[in-house]
Each structure stands twice: as structure tokens, then as C-alpha cells.
Motif scaffolding. Structure first.
Motif, PDB file in Angstrom:
ATOM      1  N   ASP A  41       0.804  -1.212   0.000  1.00 53.72           N
ATOM      2  CA  ASP A  41       0.000   0.000   0.000  1.00 53.72           C
ATOM      3  C   ASP A  41       0.844   1.273   0.000  1.00 53.72           C
ATOM      4  N   THR A  42       0.167   2.371  -0.152  1.00 54.53           N
ATOM      5  CA  THR A  42       0.824   3.677  -0.245  1.00 54.53           C
ATOM      6  C   THR A  42       1.640   3.983   1.002  1.00 54.53           C
ATOM      7  N   GLU A  43       1.112   3.632   2.156  1.00 57.04           N
ATOM      8  CA  GLU A  43       1.822   3.906   3.407  1.00 57.04           C
ATOM      9  C   GLU A  43       3.147   3.145   3.468  1.00 57.04           C
ATOM     10  N   GLU A  44       3.130   1.883   3.039  1.00 59.41           N
ATOM     11  CA  GLU A  44       4.368   1.100   3.027  1.00 59.41           C
ATOM     12  C   GLU A  44       5.347   1.668   2.004  1.00 59.41           C
ATOM     13  N   GLN A  46       5.522   4.783   0.982  1.00 63.53           N
ATOM     14  CA  GLN A  46       6.044   6.037   1.534  1.00 63.53           C
ATOM     15  C   GLN A  46       7.087   5.781   2.615  1.00 63.53           C
ATOM     16  N   ARG A  47       6.879   4.745   3.400  1.00 62.56           N
ATOM     17  CA  ARG A  47       7.836   4.412   4.453  1.00 62.56           C
ATOM     18  C   ARG A  47       9.172   3.989   3.848  1.00 62.56           C
ATOM     19  N   ALA A 109       4.285  -0.040   9.486  1.00 62.20           N
ATOM     20  CA  ALA A 109       3.824   1.218   8.881  1.00 62.20           C
ATOM     21  C   ALA A 109       2.310   1.346   8.881  1.00 62.20           C
ATOM     22  N   ASP A 110       1.602   0.231   8.761  1.00 64.54           N
ATOM     23  CA  ASP A 110       0.146   0.294   8.732  1.00 64.54           C
ATOM     24  C   ASP A 110      -0.459   0.244  10.124  1.00 64.54           C
TER      25      ASP A 110
END
Length: 145
Positions: A41-44, A46-47, A109-110
Motif C-alpha cells: 500500500d501507499t503507506e508502506e 512512503q515508508r 507502517a500500517d
């Protein structure tokens, strides 16, 4: 595209990787962990970008290019066992420990611990030669931070 790189990485007598190759291999491992639960996902993403920018002092554009290459490499890389063993043989312990910290960052991250991510990090730690104690301390640092 990465056949020569993977051959060099998994050669029976691997050499220490140059810094650029090491960061590509380690970033690809982060991608593998992020994808391990069936979605990236986007959060991962971005991390991983933030880790690359901070750890390697990269600009946004350079970090994005590294992530793009790492995603391609991860797709072509051998199974996790051979991939992490190859990294172990070619990358210093302190760098491998920082990778475990980064893996925990990506996995957390999530905001949730996932059993499949935990299992892969445990396996990666083992194959990277990072002790269970060091891995647990790395996870605790990431949970606190």
C-alpha cells in the motif's frame, strides 16, 4: 534486466557489494517484506521512500528511482532464502541490522503487526545472520519511535 546483478549477488563466492548495489538489494528486501501480506500500500511505499531518503541521503527523485528499481529487482529475485543469504554474504552486519530495523518500520507502517510479516522478518533476520535479540530490540525501537 537484473540477471547479471542477481548472478553476482548469488555467486558461490560473493564479494562485498559496492554501496549502490547493496542499497538496491536491501531496498528490494524491504519491498519483499512489504508485499508479503498480499498488498503493497501507499503507506508502506512512503515508508520505504523515507527510509531510502534518510538512510542513503537521497533526494525524493533519487529515492523514487531506487524504489522503482528495487520493485523490479524484487520481482526477479530468487526465493527469500537465497536472496537474504546472498545479502548476508555481501553486506556488513551493522548494515544488515539497520535493514532489520527498516523491515520492522515497513511492517509496522500500517499500525498493525501481521503474522506473515513477522514470520518473514524472523526468517530474514535468521538468514541475514542478525541475532534474535538484536531483531527484537530493533522491533522495539520501531514500535517506540
Amino acid at each position: 534486466m537484473f540477471a547479471d546483478f542477481l548472478k553476482k549477488l548469488t555467486d558461490s563466492t560473493p564479494e562485498t557489494l559496492p554501496q549502490e548495489d547493496a542499497r538496491l538489494a536491501l531496498t528490494a528486501l524491504l519491498v519483499r517484506i512489504a508485499r508479503s501480506d498480499g498488498h503493497f500500500d501507499t503507506e508502506e511505499r512512503q515508508r520505504i521512500l523515507a527510509i531510502a531518503r534518510t538512510r542513503y541521503q537521497l533526494s525524493e527523485g533519487d529515492a523514487a528511482a531506487l524504489l522503482e528499481q528495487a520493485e523490479q529487482l524484487e520481482g526477479e529475485a530468487p526465493d527469500t532464502v537465497r536472496f537474504t543469504r546472498a545479502i548476508k554474504d555481501a553486506v556488513a552486519y551493522d548494515d544488515r541490522l539497520r535493514v532489520i530495523e527498516a523491515l520492522w518500520q515497513v511492517a509496522l507502517a500500517d499500525g498493525e503487526r501481521d503474522a506473515s510479516e513477522d514470520a518473514i522478518i524472523r526468517m530474514a533476520s535468521n538468514f541475514l545472520g542478525v541475532t534474535d535479540v538484536d531483531s527484537a530490540l530493533a522491533r522495539q525501537r520501531q514500535e517506540e519511535g
